[in-house]
Scaffold this active site. Structure first.
Site, short mmCIF file in Angstrom:
data_model
loop_
_atom_site.label_atom_id
_atom_site.label_comp_id
_atom_site.label_asym_id
_atom_site.label_seq_id
_atom_site.Cartn_x
_atom_site.Cartn_y
_atom_site.Cartn_z
N LYS A 156 8.60 63.14 61.88
CA LYS A 156 8.91 62.12 62.55
C LYS A 156 8.39 61.89 63.81
CE LYS A 156 11.56 58.21 61.92
NZ LYS A 156 12.25 57.70 60.40
N ASP A 196 8.35 52.79 60.74
CA ASP A 196 9.75 52.76 61.02
C ASP A 196 10.18 51.81 62.19
OD1 ASP A 196 12.09 55.05 60.62
OD2 ASP A 196 12.30 54.30 62.51
N GLY A 267 21.40 44.30 61.74
CA GLY A 267 19.93 44.45 61.77
C GLY A 267 19.26 43.14 61.24
N PHE A 268 17.92 42.96 61.38
CA PHE A 268 17.31 41.83 60.48
C PHE A 268 15.73 42.47 60.40
CE2 PHE A 268 14.45 39.95 63.75
CZ PHE A 268 15.16 40.60 65.03
N GLY A 269 15.73 43.46 60.46
CA GLY A 269 14.07 44.22 60.14
C GLY A 269 13.83 44.60 58.75
N ASN A 270 13.11 45.41 58.60
CA ASN A 270 12.67 45.49 57.21
C ASN A 270 13.63 45.99 56.16
OD1 ASN A 270 11.39 48.29 55.45
ND2 ASN A 270 10.13 46.61 55.54
N VAL A 271 14.30 47.05 56.53
CA VAL A 271 15.60 47.37 55.57
C VAL A 271 16.54 46.46 55.29
CG1 VAL A 271 17.35 49.12 55.47
CG2 VAL A 271 15.36 49.88 56.76
N ALA A 272 16.91 45.59 56.28
CA ALA A 272 18.00 44.55 56.12
C ALA A 272 17.40 43.56 55.20
CB ALA A 272 18.37 44.09 57.45
N TRP A 273 16.05 43.05 55.63
CA TRP A 273 15.38 42.19 54.49
C TRP A 273 15.32 42.47 53.09
CZ3 TRP A 273 10.32 43.07 52.56
CH2 TRP A 273 9.50 41.95 51.73
N1 GLU Z 1 10.83 55.54 58.12
C1 GLU Z 1 11.24 55.70 56.82
C2 GLU Z 1 12.52 56.70 56.95
O1 GLU Z 1 12.95 56.73 57.62
C3 GLU Z 1 9.93 55.82 56.00
C4 GLU Z 1 9.20 57.08 56.18
C5 GLU Z 1 8.10 57.09 55.18
O2 GLU Z 1 7.71 56.60 54.61
O3 GLU Z 1 7.11 58.07 55.49
O4 GLU Z 1 12.79 57.21 55.79
#
Ligand code: GLU
Length: 476
Positions: A156, A196, A267-273
């Site tokens: 990360k 992320d 949230g309202f970002g990528n995951v929430a969407w």
């Molecule tokens: N940031 C995302 C996660 O927490 C995706 C990581 C990735 O695609 O390498 O899993």
């Protein structure tokens, strides 16, 4: 419905007998003496790394039942090794803003574990980023990636940048500066960052452009690229869709479906969407979204153009959901979290430790039956204990949100093969991977006599795969 009409019960009003949950109540397991010793040593060494220690303790509790039956993990000193990142890169990120002022930020890449493949994990640009938070995220990522069954190690990275509020040009200069240091540490066989929080397709584009300029190579060193130049179809949707597919498996195993269920999302970002989009398609009704400014309550459900509007909000650079309330004429609750709204399913999709003990008590009191983590470790230790012991079904992020990194894994495969797979193929693979993770979790939990305990199942499933690979590869 007005602000005061949201049926908010007092945060402390825990019913004397919690509502019967379909999962059964799960006692938090006691630490095996070996795990307790390693955790004590780690806490003494990095007492300030609270989030990392939180993540380690949760995994150690779950794998304690495995340690009892498999003493070789202690002989091989697996726990001591698994909590130590293989490499940490820390660097200065200097960039000039539109007013010609010099800005200094801190950039990192934590290359946590490469037992199963090249380090793989996202890049977070957010004010909360510290080495501590990236160590917890890299540690979690290692087990999440293992659950996908793909050849992916864990890592990360990120920087302590409040990305929202920067102009397009500033964001590009920041990304270029970040990559100017990072490029020498990554590569398709070494470490493959992705996006992320605060890093989406636009930022990956700027990072990739600079990587290509510095290395003179066009390769798969980053995932989350635009589909038109090396990215994978469905990558933006993958994390949220994966959460919905996992939830579908959980519900199916209990003879239920999403049809007609009320879902509270933060949230309202990528995951929430992505999650809102897929869950709505499956018949669920998403009634909340949230941001740092508060939450919106939309009893009619977030669907159609409202889902598209989430993207508009994200690209506006304003870290706020109030705009949604203004635009669609729904209630906005400033400074509050959505967990007070009655729901069948709660889906924390924002950031770590966003759901605390009083929130967990409110969810139970309001009859919530499923909590599925879309974000990484959004539930505090105290809240986790309340939820697990309270009898609702709790699914940890490392299982539920693994769909994003799984499709990143498929993006790497497409890049290696110089191919672009159609969306239908990606979607089918995503569903198969989420189903397989569900099977791994339920299978592991059952094997250790803890049927329905997804925390235990996910941690054991991920841990055993990584630990065995580490032992196979010797003392490195
Ligand atoms: N940031 C995302 C996660 O927490 C995706 C990581 C990735 O695609 O390498 O899993």
């Amino acid at each position: 419905m007005s602000a005061t009409e949201v049926r908010i019960r007092p945060r402390t009003a825990r019913p004397s007998t919690p509502p019967p949950g379909p999962a059964g109540r799960h006692r938090v397991p006691r630490l095996h003496p070996y795990a307790a010793r390693v955790l004590t040593e780690l806490s003494a060494r990095v007492p300030w790394e609270a989030e990392f220690l939180q993540a380690v303790e949760e995994v150690f509790e779950s794998v304690s039942v495995v340690l009892e039956q498999s003493p070789h993990y202690e002989t091989e000193r697996v726990l001591e090794r698994i909590v130590e990142p293989e490499r940490v890169i820390a660097f200065r990120v200097v960039w000039t803003d539109d007013a010609h002022r010099i800005n200094v930020h801190r950039g990192y890449r934590v290359q946590f574990n490469s037992a199963l493949g090249p380090y793989k994990g996202g890049t977070r640009f957010h004010a909360s980023v510290t080495l501590d938070s990236l160590k917890f995220l890299g540690f979690e990522q290692t087990f999440k990636n293992a659950l996908t069954g793909l050849p992916l190690g864990g890592g990360k990275g990120g920087a302590d940048l409040p990305a929202r509020g920067l102009s397009e040009d500033e964001l590009m200069r920041f990304c270029q500066s970040y990559m100017t240091e990072l490029y020498r540490h990554i590569g398709p066989d070494t470490d493959v960052p992705a996006g992320d929080v605060g890093v989406g397709t636009r930022e990956i584009g700027h990072l990739f452009g600079q990587y290509k300029r510095l290395t003179r190579t066009f390769n798969g060193s980053l995932t989350g690229k635009a589909a038109e130049w090396g990215g994978s179809r469905l990558r933006p949707e993958a994390t949220g869709y994966g959460v919905a597919y996992f939830l579908q498996e959980v519900l199916r195993s209990r003879g239920e479906s999403l049809d007609g269920l009320t879902v509270a999302v933060s949230g309202f970002g990528n995951v929430a969407w992505g999650a809102a989009k897929k869950m709505t398609e499956m018949g669920g009704r998403v009634v909340t979204l949230s941001g740092p400014d508060g939450f919106v309550h939309d009893p009619a459900g977030v669907s159609g153009e409202k889902i598209d509007y989430m993207l508009t909000m994200r690209h506006s650079g304003r870290d706020a959901v109030k705009d949604y309330a203004d635009r669609f004429g729904v209630d906005f609750h400033p400074g509050r979290r959505p967990w007070v709204v009655p729901c069948d399913v709660a889906l924390p999709c924002a950031i770590q430790n966003e759901l605390d003990t009083p929130d967990a008590e409110a969810l139970l009191a309001n009859g919530c039956r499923y909590v599925v983590e879309g974000a990484n470790m959004p539930t505090t230790r105290g809240a986790l204990r309340v939820l697990r012991e309270g009898g609702l079904v709790f699914v940890p992020g490392k299982a539920a949100n693994a769909g994003g990194v799984a499709i990143s894994g498929l993006e790497m495969a497409q890049n290696r093969a110089c191919e672009t797979w159609p969306a239908e193929r990606i979607d089918a693979s995503l569903q198969a991977i989420m189903t397989s993770i569900h099977e791994i979790c339920t299978g592991a939990a059952e094997r250790y006599g803890r049927s329905g305990d997804y925390v235990l199942g996910a941690n054991i499933g991920g841990f055993v795969r990584v630990a065995e690979a580490m032992i196979d590869q010797g003392a490195v």
